[in-house]
Design an enzyme around this catalytic site. Structure first.
Site, PDB file in Angstrom:
ATOM      1  N   PRO A  19       1.013-107.134 -37.608  1.00  0.00           N
ATOM      2  CA  PRO A  19       0.380-108.108 -36.747  1.00  0.00           C
ATOM      3  C   PRO A  19       0.213-107.635 -35.320  1.00  0.00           C
ATOM      4  O   PRO A  19       1.096-106.996 -34.760  1.00  0.00           O
ATOM      5  CB  PRO A  19       1.376-109.255 -36.773  1.00  0.00           C
ATOM      6  CG  PRO A  19       2.688-108.581 -36.962  1.00  0.00           C
ATOM      7  CD  PRO A  19       2.456-107.222 -37.487  1.00  0.00           C
ATOM      8  N   GLU A  20      -0.908-107.993 -34.756  1.00  0.00           N
ATOM      9  CA  GLU A  20      -1.112-107.845 -33.327  1.00  0.00           C
ATOM     10  C   GLU A  20      -1.144-109.267 -32.761  1.00  0.00           C
ATOM     11  O   GLU A  20      -0.821-110.217 -33.470  1.00  0.00           O
ATOM     12  CB  GLU A  20      -2.406-107.064 -33.055  1.00  0.00           C
ATOM     13  CG  GLU A  20      -2.385-105.688 -33.732  1.00  0.00           C
ATOM     14  CD  GLU A  20      -3.617-104.848 -33.503  1.00  0.00           C
ATOM     15  OE1 GLU A  20      -4.232-104.978 -32.441  1.00  0.00           O
ATOM     16  OE2 GLU A  20      -3.972-104.066 -34.402  1.00  0.00           O
ATOM     17  N   HIS A  41      12.792-107.812 -50.329  1.00  0.00           N
ATOM     18  CA  HIS A  41      12.809-107.517 -48.889  1.00  0.00           C
ATOM     19  C   HIS A  41      12.842-108.774 -48.027  1.00  0.00           C
ATOM     20  O   HIS A  41      12.386-108.766 -46.886  1.00  0.00           O
ATOM     21  CB  HIS A  41      11.627-106.639 -48.482  1.00  0.00           C
ATOM     22  CG  HIS A  41      11.531-105.369 -49.259  1.00  0.00           C
ATOM     23  ND1 HIS A  41      12.428-104.341 -49.109  1.00  0.00           N
ATOM     24  CD2 HIS A  41      10.679-104.978 -50.224  1.00  0.00           C
ATOM     25  CE1 HIS A  41      12.105-103.364 -49.931  1.00  0.00           C
ATOM     26  NE2 HIS A  41      11.057-103.727 -50.629  1.00  0.00           N
ATOM     27  N   ARG A  72       9.193-102.708 -44.630  1.00  0.00           N
ATOM     28  CA  ARG A  72       9.415-101.464 -43.880  1.00  0.00           C
ATOM     29  C   ARG A  72      10.524-101.586 -42.848  1.00  0.00           C
ATOM     30  O   ARG A  72      10.963-100.589 -42.294  1.00  0.00           O
ATOM     31  CB  ARG A  72       8.097-101.010 -43.227  1.00  0.00           C
ATOM     32  CG  ARG A  72       7.083-100.595 -44.263  1.00  0.00           C
ATOM     33  CD  ARG A  72       5.779-100.191 -43.639  1.00  0.00           C
ATOM     34  NE  ARG A  72       5.876 -98.933 -42.927  1.00  0.00           N
ATOM     35  CZ  ARG A  72       4.859 -98.386 -42.273  1.00  0.00           C
ATOM     36  NH1 ARG A  72       3.698 -98.998 -42.221  1.00  0.00           N
ATOM     37  NH2 ARG A  72       5.014 -97.243 -41.653  1.00  0.00           N
ATOM     38  N   ARG A  84      -2.592 -92.794 -13.197  1.00  0.00           N
ATOM     39  CA  ARG A  84      -2.485 -92.343 -14.583  1.00  0.00           C
ATOM     40  C   ARG A  84      -3.723 -91.559 -14.999  1.00  0.00           C
ATOM     41  O   ARG A  84      -4.775 -91.669 -14.403  1.00  0.00           O
ATOM     42  CB  ARG A  84      -2.347 -93.551 -15.522  1.00  0.00           C
ATOM     43  CG  ARG A  84      -1.035 -94.284 -15.396  1.00  0.00           C
ATOM     44  CD  ARG A  84      -1.086 -95.421 -16.388  1.00  0.00           C
ATOM     45  NE  ARG A  84      -0.001 -96.345 -16.192  1.00  0.00           N
ATOM     46  CZ  ARG A  84       0.980 -96.531 -17.076  1.00  0.00           C
ATOM     47  NH1 ARG A  84       1.004 -95.836 -18.184  1.00  0.00           N
ATOM     48  NH2 ARG A  84       1.924 -97.395 -16.837  1.00  0.00           N
TER      49      ARG A  84
END
Length: 274
Positions: free
Chosen positions: A2-3, A93, A112, A155
């Site tokens: 997810p973002e 999981h 994961r 940067r």
DNA sequence: CGGGCGGCCTGGAGGC
DNA sequence: TGCCTCCAGGCCGCCC
């Protein structure tokens, strides 16, 4: 997984179904996610408490409970948080489950194990080391071309990795970085010291528009994203470039390319994005 | 200090 | 059918 849009969609789906409910029981496995799950601490903070609010900061979900604690949840790459009837079989999981009054169970599944679930003090939450140092929320007023330019000062790295840096702006991951750059017509490999004013304007607007549209369309479901009720998103249909190497650009029909930056795939149109 | 890279994990897809 | 390699939505810590 997810973002920002996916976490926000999840938050909106959970909020009306969680606020006011009492956590009757906390079940946790003895596993290590990004940090080890601390069962006793989770029980102390959560058991018997009512849920007061469901908030989001960056890609973290914040579940405030009575007694001054907040459950901080991060889904990592493969985490799923779902609310289902208590009798539903435990999935593989599944590391943490909160049994709620009313016969439902909030469950965290994360194959994961890049995710996180930890109870922290609600007071001073923003100073928690996991949240401190995060940049502005892209959908809040303090984000814009100005904040991007200030963050870019001094940067030199490529703008794609810059956008994915949480100190610059939060919530933009690998999918939405590519999509926002396409929308802004900026090449992902362009270094931030070479971006001009008009490009910063377009980029900030593109980040906001892309995230808003993704939220409105329920997030991106490539494999397994689902909201708290198990519903998939629709934004994958609207993806212009992500995962579309070799396909025609939806704007100019040139062939979409892929390049690797910082070990992650970036997708772009070589004609629209210079 | 900024930036690049490997590591953390499992599972699905595709090649042979 | 198996076995192998590659790849995946995030983040941290180490190194230069």
């Amino acid at each position: 997984m997810p973002e920002l849009p996916e976490v926000e969609v999840l938050r909106r789906s959970l909020e009306p179904r969680l606020v006011g409910r009492r956590i009757e029981r906390v079940e946790s496995r003895n596993v290590s996610l990004r940090e080890p799950l601390d069962g006793p601490a989770l029980r102390r903070a959560l058991a018997g408490r009512r849920i007061l609010a469901v908030r989001r900061r960056a890609k973290y979900l914040l579940i405030d409970v009575e007694g001054g604690s907040t459950l901080l949840v991060h889904l990592g790459m493969s985490g799923r948080l779902t609310l289902a009837p208590d009798e539903t079989a435990r999935e593989s999981h599944e590391h943490l489950a909160l049994r709620l009054d009313g016969g439902e169970r909030l469950r965290l599944r994360d194959p994961r194990r890049f995710g996180l679930a930890v109870a922290v003090a609600s007071e001073g939450l923003e100073e928690d080391p996991r949240l401190a140092g995060l940049g502005p929320e892209p959908l809040a007023a303090d984000f814009g071309p100005q904040s991007l330019r200030e963050a870019a000062a001094g940067r030199r790295g490529p703008v794609k990795t810059f956008l994915m840096n949480g100190a610059v702006v939060v919530g933009v991951g690998n999918i939405y970085a590519s999509e926002a750059l396409f929308r802004a017509r900026v090449h992902p490999g362009r270094t931030v010291d070479r971006l001009r004013s008009a490009q910063w304007e377009r980029l900030a607007a593109a980040v906001v528009a892309t995230l808003r549209q993704a939220i409105a369309e329920g997030g991106t479901t490539l494999n397994d994203f689902a909201d708290g009720a198990g519903n998939p998103g629709e934004f994958q249909v609207s993806l212009a470039v992500y995962g579309r190497e070799g396909e025609p650009c939806p704007r100019c029909a040139a062939t979409i390319r892929r390049l690797v930056q910082g070990g992650r795939s970036s997708f772009y149109c070589p004609r629209c994005q210079r």
